[in-house]
Write an enzyme that holds these catalytic residues in place. Structure first.
Site, PDB file in Angstrom:
ATOM      1  N   LYS A 125       0.993  -1.181  -0.030  1.00 31.70           N
ATOM      2  CA  LYS A 125       0.228   0.008   0.057  1.00 31.70           C
ATOM      3  C   LYS A 125       0.897   1.234   0.078  1.00 31.70           C
ATOM      4  CE  LYS A 125      -4.451   0.933   0.269  1.00 31.70           C
ATOM      5  NZ  LYS A 125      -5.693   0.130   0.027  1.00 31.70           N
ATOM      6  N   ASP A 165      -6.866   4.453  -4.499  1.00 33.31           N
ATOM      7  CA  ASP A 165      -7.577   4.314  -3.254  1.00 33.31           C
ATOM      8  C   ASP A 165      -8.085   5.763  -3.173  1.00 33.31           C
ATOM      9  OD1 ASP A 165      -7.576   2.165  -0.918  1.00 33.31           O
ATOM     10  OD2 ASP A 165      -7.479   4.306  -0.034  1.00 33.31           O
TER      11      ASP A 165
END
Ligand code: GLU
Length: 450
Positions: A125, A165
């Protein structure tokens, strides 16, 4: 002190002040006792200590010039958490709340989520504490180019494949891809969530929202019920929320709410999706404008809401889809949902329910799909985009959607069967954590101490 408690207490010492990361770790480790007891090898191999430590963490300066000629500096991150099952895979978040704790919690969740898809993707991430709100297109481009000017050296189609995201959509992916191509001279599938014009996959944009709704329908089918005719609360007004609402209508349900950081919107007749999509294009955080067209709708500004949690969860409905952000649904929200007759919660966002809210759902034995299972449709469809890029093909909408449905069904079956096998039937938090852990841990053991 048990092995699990010791690992958590050591972690708090070695990685101080990372509350969201501890929350995500504790939620997984709390489920693992039965599997650790079933086989001594996980402890002997120090699997948990290895899993909670990212393989690599990159932090970097992102300097850029705003439209007024002022120099701005942000912090950039990429956490390459675990590559036992494949190249690191996970999104990039651009939001002012981003810090090392947030990126590590998201990266940790991503390991298990990606494992549950059954596909060959590891967990990672990244992001930056950049606030895209109110920034011009030129500023967004300069920020994305500066961000990629460092990130490009760490990523690649078989090593680490970022995606979007919160705050990162097709536009940002486009600017980052352009800069990657310029710096490396390579045209390759290094990012997912790309535009359909140049390598993106059909259904990727819709996948997280659609997937969370498919997951809810599978949970209900297992209980002899369905979404048809159910009133549904949805939070958020981004990509995930919008496509959850779209799929709910397609399955005959009635989505009655959405929200943004300024307030919650409720429309008893059902949210006007065309208008919601239009508002998203025209302005940001402007859900109150919905009332100009629909005076029978209700808008509760966050500023007027006296309690903890989110006003959206206090309306009456049989289903809830948290699709905004972490910890947006508190213990009292969860109690209110149950008291109002909610029978299913499916999480489109990452860790939207607090630990205490999760306890309320498990205790009440409603159908509860935790984010790492219920929102895995997004990353799974990213992997389908990678597969299409690698084979130089593009699949039809129907083919990708069919694969997405199959994957969501498999995730539900895996989590559900594992929960039963380890003695807690119906508890999908427990089932998802054990099944995800087992796949990653067994791969790590086979690959040796690395
Ligand atoms: N950010 C999404 C997630 O939380 C998608 C990640 C991806 O497609 O790589 O799973």
């Amino acid at each position: 002190m048990t092995y699990i408690h010791k690992t958590i207490s050591d972690l708090k010492h070695s990685s101080p002040a990372q509350a969201e990361f501890y929350q995500a770790v504790e939620e997984v480790l709390d489920s693992l006792e039965p599997i650790l007891e079933s086989s001594a090898c996980y402890q002997q191999q120090a699997i948990i200590q290895r899993m909670v430590e990212p393989e690599r963490q990159i932090m970097f300066r992102v300097p850029w010039m705003d439209d007024n000629g002022n120099i701005q500096v942000n912090k950039g991150y990429r956490v390459e958490f675990n590559s036992a099952l494949g190249p690191y895979k996970g999104g990039l978040r651009f939001h002012p709340s981003v810090n090392a704790s947030i990126i590590k919690f998201l990266g940790f969740e991503q390991i298990f989520k990606n494992a549950l898809t059954g596909l060959a993707i590891g967990g990672g991430k990244g992001g930056a504490n950049f606030d895209p709100k109110g920034r011009s297109d030129a500023e967004i481009m300069r920020f994305c180019q500066s961000f990629m000017s460092e990130l490009y050296r760490h990523i690649g189609p078989t090593t680490d494949v970022p995606a979007g995201d919160i705050g990162v959509g097709a536009r940002e992916i486009g600017y980052m891809f352009g800069q990657y191509k310029r710096l490396t001279g390579r045209y390759e599938g290094v990012l997912t969530g790309k535009s359909l014009l140049w390598g993106g996959s059909l259904v990727r944009k819709e996948a997280t929202g659609y997937g969370a709704v498919y997951f809810a329908d599978y949970m209900l089918a297992d209980r002899g019920d369905s979404l048809k005719g159910k009133k549904c609360l949805v939070s958020g007004a981004g990509n995930v929320a919008i496509y959850a609402i779209e799929k709910l209508y397609q399955l005959g349900a009635v989505p009655v709410s959405c929200s943004d950081s300024r307030g919650a919107l409720y429309h008893e007749k059902g949210i006007d999706l065309v208008l919601l999509k239009q508002l998203k294009e025209e302005c940001s955080e402007c859900l109150d404008k919905y009332l100009e067209t629909h005076s029978d709708a209700k808008y509760v500004p966050v500023a007027d809401y006296p309690e903890d949690g989110n006003a959206v969860w206090r309306f009456t409905a049989e289903a809830a889809f948290p699709c905004a952000t972490q910890n947006e649904l508190s213990e009292t929200d969860a109690q209110a949902l149950i008291a109002n007759g909610c029978v299913v919660v499916s999480e489109g966002a990452n860790m939207p329910s607090t630990a205490k809210a999760v306890d309320v759902f498990i205790e009440a034995k409603i159908a509860y799909g935790p984010g790492k299972a219920a929102n895995a449709g997004g990353v799974a469809t990213s992997q389908l985009e990678m597969a299409q890029n690698a084979s130089m093909q593009s699949w039809t909408f129907e083919k990708v959607d069919e694969r997405l449905k199959e994957i969501m069904k498999n995730i539900f079956d895996t989590a559900n069967n594992t929960a039963t096998e380890f003695g807690q039937p119906g508890n999908l938090v427990f089932g998802a954590n054990i099944a995800g852990f087992k796949r990653v841990a067994d791969a790590m053991i086979e690959q040796g101490i690395v």
